[in-house]
Write an enzyme that holds these catalytic residues in place. Structure first.
Site, PDB file in Angstrom:
ATOM      1  N   SER A  85       1.506 -92.475  22.129  1.00 37.57           N
ATOM      2  CA  SER A  85       0.462 -91.718  22.826  1.00 37.57           C
ATOM      3  C   SER A  85      -0.950 -92.303  22.727  1.00 37.57           C
ATOM      4  CB  SER A  85       0.435 -90.284  22.279  1.00 37.57           C
ATOM      5  OG  SER A  85      -0.007 -90.294  20.933  1.00 37.57           O
ATOM      6  N   THR A 100       9.654 -96.754  24.433  1.00 41.65           N
ATOM      7  CA  THR A 100       9.757 -95.302  24.187  1.00 41.65           C
ATOM      8  C   THR A 100       9.474 -94.501  25.453  1.00 41.65           C
ATOM      9  OG1 THR A 100       9.332 -95.349  21.818  1.00 41.65           O
ATOM     10  CG2 THR A 100       8.627 -93.377  22.989  1.00 41.65           C
ATOM     11  N   THR A 133       0.359 -86.881  31.348  1.00 42.87           N
ATOM     12  CA  THR A 133      -1.079 -86.988  31.101  1.00 42.87           C
ATOM     13  C   THR A 133      -1.875 -87.162  32.396  1.00 42.87           C
ATOM     14  OG1 THR A 133      -2.741 -88.459  30.122  1.00 42.87           O
ATOM     15  CG2 THR A 133      -0.684 -89.471  30.742  1.00 42.87           C
ATOM     16  N   ASP A 134      -3.152 -86.763  32.346  1.00 45.37           N
ATOM     17  CA  ASP A 134      -4.032 -86.982  33.508  1.00 45.37           C
ATOM     18  C   ASP A 134      -4.389 -88.464  33.670  1.00 45.37           C
ATOM     19  OD1 ASP A 134      -5.745 -87.271  31.339  1.00 45.37           O
ATOM     20  OD2 ASP A 134      -7.256 -85.859  32.057  1.00 45.37           O
ATOM     21  N   GLU A 135      -4.115 -89.282  32.625  1.00 40.76           N
ATOM     22  CA  GLU A 135      -4.507 -90.695  32.705  1.00 40.76           C
ATOM     23  C   GLU A 135      -3.749 -91.451  33.794  1.00 40.76           C
ATOM     24  OE1 GLU A 135      -5.076 -92.829  29.117  1.00 40.76           O
ATOM     25  OE2 GLU A 135      -5.936 -91.122  28.068  1.00 40.76           O
ATOM     26  N   TYR A 158      -0.617 -97.717  28.240  1.00 37.38           N
ATOM     27  CA  TYR A 158      -0.143 -96.349  27.967  1.00 37.38           C
ATOM     28  C   TYR A 158       0.010 -95.564  29.266  1.00 37.38           C
ATOM     29  CZ  TYR A 158      -0.588 -91.331  27.049  1.00 37.38           C
ATOM     30  OH  TYR A 158      -0.414 -89.969  27.072  1.00 37.38           O
ATOM     31  N   LYS A 162       3.339 -93.973  31.199  1.00 36.30           N
ATOM     32  CA  LYS A 162       3.512 -92.541  31.513  1.00 36.30           C
ATOM     33  C   LYS A 162       3.689 -92.361  33.033  1.00 36.30           C
ATOM     34  CE  LYS A 162       3.341 -89.416  29.051  1.00 36.30           C
ATOM     35  NZ  LYS A 162       4.348 -88.726  28.187  1.00 36.30           N
ATOM     36  N   ASN A 187      -7.389 -84.268  27.860  1.00 37.80           N
ATOM     37  CA  ASN A 187      -7.460 -84.526  26.406  1.00 37.80           C
ATOM     38  C   ASN A 187      -7.346 -83.253  25.586  1.00 37.80           C
ATOM     39  OD1 ASN A 187      -8.813 -86.907  27.690  1.00 37.80           O
ATOM     40  ND2 ASN A 187      -8.974 -87.515  25.548  1.00 37.80           N
ATOM     41  N   GLY A 291     -10.674-102.071  29.686  1.00 41.92           N
ATOM     42  CA  GLY A 291     -10.196-101.243  30.810  1.00 41.92           C
ATOM     43  C   GLY A 291     -10.504 -99.768  30.647  1.00 41.92           C
TER      44      GLY A 291
HETATM   45  P1  NAD Z   1       1.750 -87.782  19.129  1.00 37.54           P
HETATM   46  O1  NAD Z   1       1.601 -89.253  19.077  1.00 37.54           O
HETATM   47  O2  NAD Z   1       0.949 -86.923  18.222  1.00 37.54           O
HETATM   48  O3  NAD Z   1       3.285 -87.390  18.886  1.00 37.54           O
HETATM   49  C1  NAD Z   1       4.331 -88.089  19.486  1.00 37.54           C
HETATM   50  C2  NAD Z   1       5.638 -87.674  18.814  1.00 37.54           C
HETATM   51  O4  NAD Z   1       6.712 -88.398  19.448  1.00 37.54           O
HETATM   52  C3  NAD Z   1       5.694 -88.012  17.324  1.00 37.54           C
HETATM   53  O5  NAD Z   1       6.237 -86.930  16.596  1.00 37.54           O
HETATM   54  C4  NAD Z   1       6.606 -89.221  17.262  1.00 37.54           C
HETATM   55  O6  NAD Z   1       7.328 -89.319  16.038  1.00 37.54           O
HETATM   56  C5  NAD Z   1       7.535 -88.956  18.444  1.00 37.54           C
HETATM   57  N1  NAD Z   1       8.133 -90.205  18.958  1.00 37.54           N
HETATM   58  C6  NAD Z   1       7.489 -91.352  19.283  1.00 37.54           C
HETATM   59  N2  NAD Z   1       8.375 -92.284  19.679  1.00 37.54           N
HETATM   60  C7  NAD Z   1       9.601 -91.704  19.631  1.00 37.54           C
HETATM   61  C8  NAD Z   1      10.910 -92.156  19.925  1.00 37.54           C
HETATM   62  N3  NAD Z   1      11.144 -93.410  20.343  1.00 37.54           N
HETATM   63  N4  NAD Z   1      11.938 -91.283  19.789  1.00 37.54           N
HETATM   64  C9  NAD Z   1      11.730 -90.015  19.358  1.00 37.54           C
HETATM   65  N5  NAD Z   1      10.508 -89.546  19.027  1.00 37.54           N
HETATM   66  C10 NAD Z   1       9.453 -90.380  19.165  1.00 37.54           C
HETATM   67  O7  NAD Z   1       1.514 -87.391  20.664  1.00 37.54           O
HETATM   68  P2  NAD Z   1       0.821 -86.092  21.290  1.00 37.54           P
HETATM   69  O8  NAD Z   1      -0.629 -86.331  21.385  1.00 37.54           O
HETATM   70  O9  NAD Z   1       1.339 -84.898  20.617  1.00 37.54           O
HETATM   71  O10 NAD Z   1       1.417 -86.176  22.772  1.00 37.54           O
HETATM   72  C11 NAD Z   1       2.666 -85.569  23.088  1.00 37.54           C
HETATM   73  C12 NAD Z   1       2.953 -85.794  24.567  1.00 37.54           C
HETATM   74  O11 NAD Z   1       1.929 -85.214  25.353  1.00 37.54           O
HETATM   75  C13 NAD Z   1       3.013 -87.270  24.972  1.00 37.54           C
HETATM   76  O12 NAD Z   1       4.041 -87.426  25.908  1.00 37.54           O
HETATM   77  C14 NAD Z   1       1.659 -87.541  25.604  1.00 37.54           C
HETATM   78  O13 NAD Z   1       1.753 -88.554  26.573  1.00 37.54           O
HETATM   79  C15 NAD Z   1       1.359 -86.192  26.228  1.00 37.54           C
HETATM   80  N6  NAD Z   1      -0.078 -85.856  26.355  1.00 37.54           N
HETATM   81  C16 NAD Z   1      -0.922 -85.944  25.290  1.00 37.54           C
HETATM   82  C17 NAD Z   1      -2.258 -85.547  25.445  1.00 37.54           C
HETATM   83  C18 NAD Z   1      -3.232 -85.594  24.288  1.00 37.54           C
HETATM   84  O14 NAD Z   1      -4.424 -85.355  24.489  1.00 37.54           O
HETATM   85  N7  NAD Z   1      -2.812 -85.864  23.062  1.00 37.54           N
HETATM   86  C19 NAD Z   1      -2.723 -85.098  26.679  1.00 37.54           C
HETATM   87  C20 NAD Z   1      -1.825 -85.039  27.765  1.00 37.54           C
HETATM   88  C21 NAD Z   1      -0.505 -85.405  27.587  1.00 37.54           C
HETATM   89  O1  DAU Z   2      -6.358 -87.599  28.869  1.00 38.65           O
HETATM   90  C1  DAU Z   2      -5.193 -87.361  28.130  1.00 38.65           C
HETATM   91  C2  DAU Z   2      -5.029 -88.427  27.079  1.00 38.65           C
HETATM   92  O2  DAU Z   2      -6.017 -88.182  26.076  1.00 38.65           O
HETATM   93  C3  DAU Z   2      -3.636 -88.460  26.461  1.00 38.65           C
HETATM   94  O3  DAU Z   2      -2.691 -88.778  27.443  1.00 38.65           O
HETATM   95  C4  DAU Z   2      -3.569 -89.479  25.311  1.00 38.65           C
HETATM   96  O4  DAU Z   2      -2.295 -89.418  24.696  1.00 38.65           O
HETATM   97  C5  DAU Z   2      -4.646 -89.120  24.310  1.00 38.65           C
HETATM   98  O5  DAU Z   2      -4.651 -90.067  23.256  1.00 38.65           O
HETATM   99  C6  DAU Z   2      -6.017 -89.063  24.972  1.00 38.65           C
HETATM  100  O6  DAU Z   2      -6.425 -90.387  25.412  1.00 38.65           O
HETATM  101  P1  DAU Z   2      -7.936 -90.909  25.256  1.00 38.65           P
HETATM  102  O7  DAU Z   2      -7.912 -92.384  25.231  1.00 38.65           O
HETATM  103  O8  DAU Z   2      -8.835 -90.244  26.225  1.00 38.65           O
HETATM  104  O9  DAU Z   2      -8.262 -90.290  23.787  1.00 38.65           O
HETATM  105  P2  DAU Z   2      -9.029 -90.922  22.528  1.00 38.65           P
HETATM  106  O10 DAU Z   2      -9.218 -89.813  21.536  1.00 38.65           O
HETATM  107  O11 DAU Z   2      -8.388 -92.174  22.048  1.00 38.65           O
HETATM  108  O12 DAU Z   2     -10.448 -91.290  23.135  1.00 38.65           O
HETATM  109  C7  DAU Z   2     -11.290 -90.324  23.714  1.00 38.65           C
HETATM  110  C8  DAU Z   2     -12.528 -91.035  24.223  1.00 38.65           C
HETATM  111  O13 DAU Z   2     -13.284 -91.503  23.092  1.00 38.65           O
HETATM  112  C9  DAU Z   2     -12.236 -92.260  25.063  1.00 38.65           C
HETATM  113  O14 DAU Z   2     -13.229 -92.372  26.080  1.00 38.65           O
HETATM  114  C10 DAU Z   2     -12.364 -93.430  24.090  1.00 38.65           C
HETATM  115  C11 DAU Z   2     -13.420 -92.927  23.126  1.00 38.65           C
HETATM  116  N1  DAU Z   2     -13.278 -93.377  21.731  1.00 38.65           N
HETATM  117  C12 DAU Z   2     -12.078 -93.251  21.115  1.00 38.65           C
HETATM  118  C13 DAU Z   2     -11.897 -93.641  19.814  1.00 38.65           C
HETATM  119  C14 DAU Z   2     -10.542 -93.516  19.140  1.00 38.65           C
HETATM  120  C15 DAU Z   2     -14.386 -93.873  21.032  1.00 38.65           C
HETATM  121  O15 DAU Z   2     -15.500 -93.968  21.595  1.00 38.65           O
HETATM  122  N2  DAU Z   2     -14.211 -94.262  19.730  1.00 38.65           N
HETATM  123  C16 DAU Z   2     -13.006 -94.159  19.084  1.00 38.65           C
HETATM  124  O16 DAU Z   2     -12.902 -94.549  17.889  1.00 38.65           O
END
Ligand code: NAD
Ligand code: DAU
Length: 351
Positions: A85, A100, A133-135, A158, A162, A187, A291
């Site tokens: 993720s 994955t 994800t919105d990405e 990433y 997705k 996010n 990027g």
């Molecule tokens: P995370 O990285 O916290 O958790 C991912 C989980 O998936 C972990 O428990 C990991 O062990 C498991 N995993 C990874 N690879 C695996 C594999 N090969 N087989 C089985 N399990 C595996 O992620 P998250 O932030 O909780 O995101 C969960 C989902 O939501 C993802 O699909 C992500 O794309 C989506 N999403 C996340 C966000 C965000 O802001 N975090 C926003 C929108 C969508």
């Molecule tokens: O939009 C949904 C996505 O949000 C999910 O699909 C992803 O799984 C999740 O990780 C998240 O992605 P982002 O890249 O937006 O999240 P991140 O917390 O890594 O970064 C948020 C913003 O902050 C982004 O513009 C990058 C910036 N950033 C991030 C980190 C880790 C920094 O400036 N410094 C940092 O150390």
């Protein structure tokens, strides 16, 4: 209802599993997770004794094993969250994300397809729900929001992985009548978030007096949603969403990264009893992410009007509660930041 939730040991997955186990005691919930660096069973310790909850450690990229598990368990439905993720990790190791996020998703679709026979999305007995994800929509300028009709334009490995998995899920609906649902969310923030992502990383670093790395000028914009709101949206879409449809989920809560980090610094100063402005001195501008998408903003009116979902309105309170959770759960933070994470962190920030 026997339901497999993949990625349930991760950040969002653990909140989703908790809602489903507690709210639907008549469902059997199986949490299927590989337990990568991001997965942690400590996230679900409170559910261990619940009779309707079970954990299976498995890798979704292992096709043979996934087929075996589906054959043995015969789940009625799947909510699929397991993924790699973190965008920065995808820049360093894209193939892991293909394995994955793309191959793992196709393995799950095929395993479900092999036991849900005859497949007929109109009958409504089964559901394969892909959490995305919105990405996938790419990057916005100063104006506008992503809708469900926005064309896909992923920029990072990433988001490309997705987007590919979303396309496969829709292709299985069109080709095989697989009963699918999808959502694309902005996010998330909240408890149990791995401290490599911006908000928990900054909370952790402020606590330890370490630099707060801001990519580029800190002007990139994200739409922040409390993780509990996302989990409630998943519950609503799983139960009441239309088969074959996609729902956007967002907080209507846009923040420039630098403004968000400054707000977090103010909250942490209050909580730690620091002088005003002390934490903000840790802000350090670093080389931009390659990027780096400029702005994300989600139009979630389809979900709001169609299924009556609303995001929580008090963002500052949810952020302060989140900061408090990390302060109260030092053992969790110490556990997840030991070992492999420290190695990654050293490499990531030694520029
Ligand atoms: P995370 O990285 O916290 O958790 C991912 C989980 O998936 C972990 O428990 C990991 O062990 C498991 N995993 C990874 N690879 C695996 C594999 N090969 N087989 C089985 N399990 C595996 O992620 P998250 O932030 O909780 O995101 C969960 C989902 O939501 C993802 O699909 C992500 O794309 C989506 N999403 C996340 C966000 C965000 O802001 N975090 C926003 C929108 C969508
Ligand atoms: O939009 C949904 C996505 O949000 C999910 O699909 C992803 O799984 C999740 O990780 C998240 O992605 P982002 O890249 O937006 O999240 P991140 O917390 O890594 O970064 C948020 C913003 O902050 C982004 O513009 C990058 C910036 N950033 C991030 C980190 C880790 C920094 O400036 N410094 C940092 O150390």
């Amino acid at each position: 209802m026997k339901l497999i939730i993949t990625g349930g040991a991760g950040f969002i997955g653990s909140h989703v599993v908790r809602i489903f186990v507690n709210k639907y005691p008549h469902y059997t919930i199986i949490n299927l997770d590989k337990l990568t660096y991001a997965g942690n069973l400590q996230n679900l310790q409170d559910l261990e004794q619940q009779p309707n909850y079970r954990f299976i450690k498995a890798d979704i990229a292992n096709r043979e094993n996934i087929f075996k598990i589906f054959e043995e368990e015969k789940p009625d439905s799947v909510i699929h969250l397991a993924a790699e993720s973190h965008v920065d990790r995808s820049i360093r190791n894209p193939l892991e994300f293909v394995t994955t996020n793309v191959i793992g998703t196709v393995n799950l679709l095929d395993a479900a397809r092999s036991i849900w026979q005859p497949l007929d999305s109109a009958q409504g007995g089964n559901c394969f729900y892909h959490v995305s994800t919105d990405e996938v929509y790419g990057s916005l300028g100063d104006e506008g929001k992503f809708t469900e009709q926005t064309a896909y334009d992923p920029h990072s490995p990433y988001s490309a992985s997705k987007a590919a998995s979303d396309h496969f899920v829709r292709a299985y609906y069109d080709t095989f009548k697989m009963p699918v649902k999808l959502s694309n969310c902005s996010n998330n923030f909240g408890s149990h978030h791995f401290p490599e992502k911006l908000i928990p990383l900054c909370i952790h670093n402020i606590k330890n007096g370490k630099p707060l790395p801001i990519y580029g000028k800190g002007e990139n914009i994200r739409d922040w949603l409390w993780v509990e709101d996302h989990a409630r949206a998943i519950d609503a879409i799983f139960h009441n969403g239309k088969v074959g449809d996609t729902y956007n989920i967002g907080g209507n809560n846009e923040w420039k990264n630098i403004d968000l980090v400054k707000l977090l610094c103010d909250i942490m100063d209050e909580k730690l009893g620091h002088a005003a402005g002390e934490s903000a001195q840790l802000i350090t501008y670093v080389t931009d992410r390659a990027g780096h998408d400029f702005r994300y903003a989600i139009d979630s009116s389809k979900l709001q009007t169609g299924l009556g979902w609303q995001p929580t309105s008090d963002f500052r309170k949810a952020l302060a509660d989140t900061a408090q959770w990390y302060l109260d759960n030092e053992e969790w933070l110490n556990n997840v930041t030991s070992g492999e994470y420290l190695k990654y962190y050293e490499e990531q920030y030694s520029r």
